[in-house]
Write a protein that holds these residues in place. Sequence first.
Motif, PDB file in Angstrom:
ATOM      1  N   ARG A  81       0.825  -1.221   0.000  1.00 19.84           N
ATOM      2  CA  ARG A  81       0.000   0.000   0.000  1.00 19.84           C
ATOM      3  C   ARG A  81       0.856   1.267   0.000  1.00 19.84           C
ATOM      4  O   ARG A  81       0.511   2.249  -0.651  1.00 19.84           O
ATOM      5  CB  ARG A  81      -0.938   0.006   1.198  1.00 19.84           C
ATOM      6  N   VAL A  82       1.961   1.248   0.745  1.00 25.02           N
ATOM      7  CA  VAL A  82       2.837   2.420   0.783  1.00 25.02           C
ATOM      8  C   VAL A  82       3.432   2.690  -0.595  1.00 25.02           C
ATOM      9  O   VAL A  82       3.474   3.826  -1.055  1.00 25.02           O
ATOM     10  CB  VAL A  82       3.965   2.235   1.830  1.00 25.02           C
ATOM     11  N   LEU A  83       3.867   1.644  -1.265  1.00 30.74           N
ATOM     12  CA  LEU A  83       4.592   1.818  -2.524  1.00 30.74           C
ATOM     13  C   LEU A  83       3.705   1.815  -3.767  1.00 30.74           C
ATOM     14  O   LEU A  83       4.054   2.428  -4.773  1.00 30.74           O
ATOM     15  CB  LEU A  83       5.669   0.743  -2.660  1.00 30.74           C
ATOM     16  N   GLU A  84       2.569   1.148  -3.700  1.00 36.39           N
ATOM     17  CA  GLU A  84       1.715   1.011  -4.878  1.00 36.39           C
ATOM     18  C   GLU A  84       0.387   1.762  -4.759  1.00 36.39           C
ATOM     19  O   GLU A  84      -0.302   1.941  -5.750  1.00 36.39           O
ATOM     20  CB  GLU A  84       1.403  -0.471  -5.143  1.00 36.39           C
ATOM     21  N   GLY A  85       0.005   2.148  -3.553  1.00 37.86           N
ATOM     22  CA  GLY A  85      -1.289   2.798  -3.363  1.00 37.86           C
ATOM     23  C   GLY A  85      -2.355   1.775  -3.001  1.00 37.86           C
ATOM     24  O   GLY A  85      -2.052   0.629  -2.673  1.00 37.86           O
ATOM     25  N   PRO A  86      -3.609   2.192  -3.072  1.00 35.53           N
ATOM     26  CA  PRO A  86      -4.705   1.301  -2.681  1.00 35.53           C
ATOM     27  C   PRO A  86      -4.751   0.036  -3.528  1.00 35.53           C
ATOM     28  O   PRO A  86      -4.388   0.053  -4.708  1.00 35.53           O
ATOM     29  CB  PRO A  86      -5.964   2.140  -2.917  1.00 35.53           C
ATOM     30  N   ILE A  87      -5.230  -1.025  -2.924  1.00 36.06           N
ATOM     31  CA  ILE A  87      -5.355  -2.309  -3.613  1.00 36.06           C
ATOM     32  C   ILE A  87      -6.712  -2.324  -4.312  1.00 36.06           C
ATOM     33  O   ILE A  87      -7.748  -2.457  -3.676  1.00 36.06           O
ATOM     34  CB  ILE A  87      -5.218  -3.471  -2.619  1.00 36.06           C
ATOM     35  N   THR A  88      -6.678  -2.146  -5.633  1.00 35.48           N
ATOM     36  CA  THR A  88      -7.896  -2.069  -6.422  1.00 35.48           C
ATOM     37  C   THR A  88      -7.674  -2.781  -7.745  1.00 35.48           C
ATOM     38  O   THR A  88      -6.812  -2.373  -8.522  1.00 35.48           O
ATOM     39  CB  THR A  88      -8.261  -0.594  -6.700  1.00 35.48           C
ATOM     40  N   PRO A  89      -8.434  -3.849  -8.009  1.00 38.51           N
ATOM     41  CA  PRO A  89      -8.239  -4.557  -9.280  1.00 38.51           C
ATOM     42  C   PRO A  89      -8.700  -3.752 -10.492  1.00 38.51           C
ATOM     43  O   PRO A  89      -8.151  -3.885 -11.573  1.00 38.51           O
ATOM     44  CB  PRO A  89      -9.057  -5.834  -9.116  1.00 38.51           C
ATOM     45  N   VAL A  90      -9.716  -2.903 -10.319  1.00 36.23           N
ATOM     46  CA  VAL A  90     -10.198  -2.039 -11.403  1.00 36.23           C
ATOM     47  C   VAL A  90     -10.592  -0.694 -10.822  1.00 36.23           C
ATOM     48  O   VAL A  90     -10.968  -0.593  -9.654  1.00 36.23           O
ATOM     49  CB  VAL A  90     -11.408  -2.648 -12.154  1.00 36.23           C
ATOM     50  N   GLU A  91     -10.520   0.339 -11.648  1.00 40.27           N
ATOM     51  CA  GLU A  91     -10.939   1.675 -11.237  1.00 40.27           C
ATOM     52  C   GLU A  91     -12.443   1.814 -11.429  1.00 40.27           C
ATOM     53  O   GLU A  91     -13.028   1.188 -12.315  1.00 40.27           O
ATOM     54  CB  GLU A  91     -10.210   2.732 -12.069  1.00 40.27           C
TER      55      GLU A  91
END
Length: 139
Positions: A81-91
Amino acid sequence: MKISTKGRYGLTIMIELAKKYGEGPISLKTIAQANDLSEHYLEQLISPLRNAGLVKSVRGAYGGYILADLPSQITSGDVIRVLEGPITPVEGIEDEEPAKRELWIRIRDAIKGVLDNTTLEDLASHSEDGQTDAYMFYI
């Protein structure tokens, strides 16, 4: 969601620090050489990890980095999460029709479950014993 080299190499840093937990600070040069990675790139990744409170820096001739908490208290999800941002498979999940929205939410929750239930301690001990089938992740 695709994990970039930021997430992969950041997790590598954290696993190396977990393996050496309690032995004092570890330099990024040591981690870079042990994993055949660019020290310069690791320097870019350590800053957000330090700012998030996951690692502490130690200055001086024998300085380097240490984990800010026990390896059993830091999850791979914290690092990603720190390095990639929120965990979201699609926007834009909220704009999907209900059936598809439910699928994307289930996928997101499964990924979060694996990441949030896998600690640095798990990953460090797994890579040390050389077993490749010690953990089965089902998504």
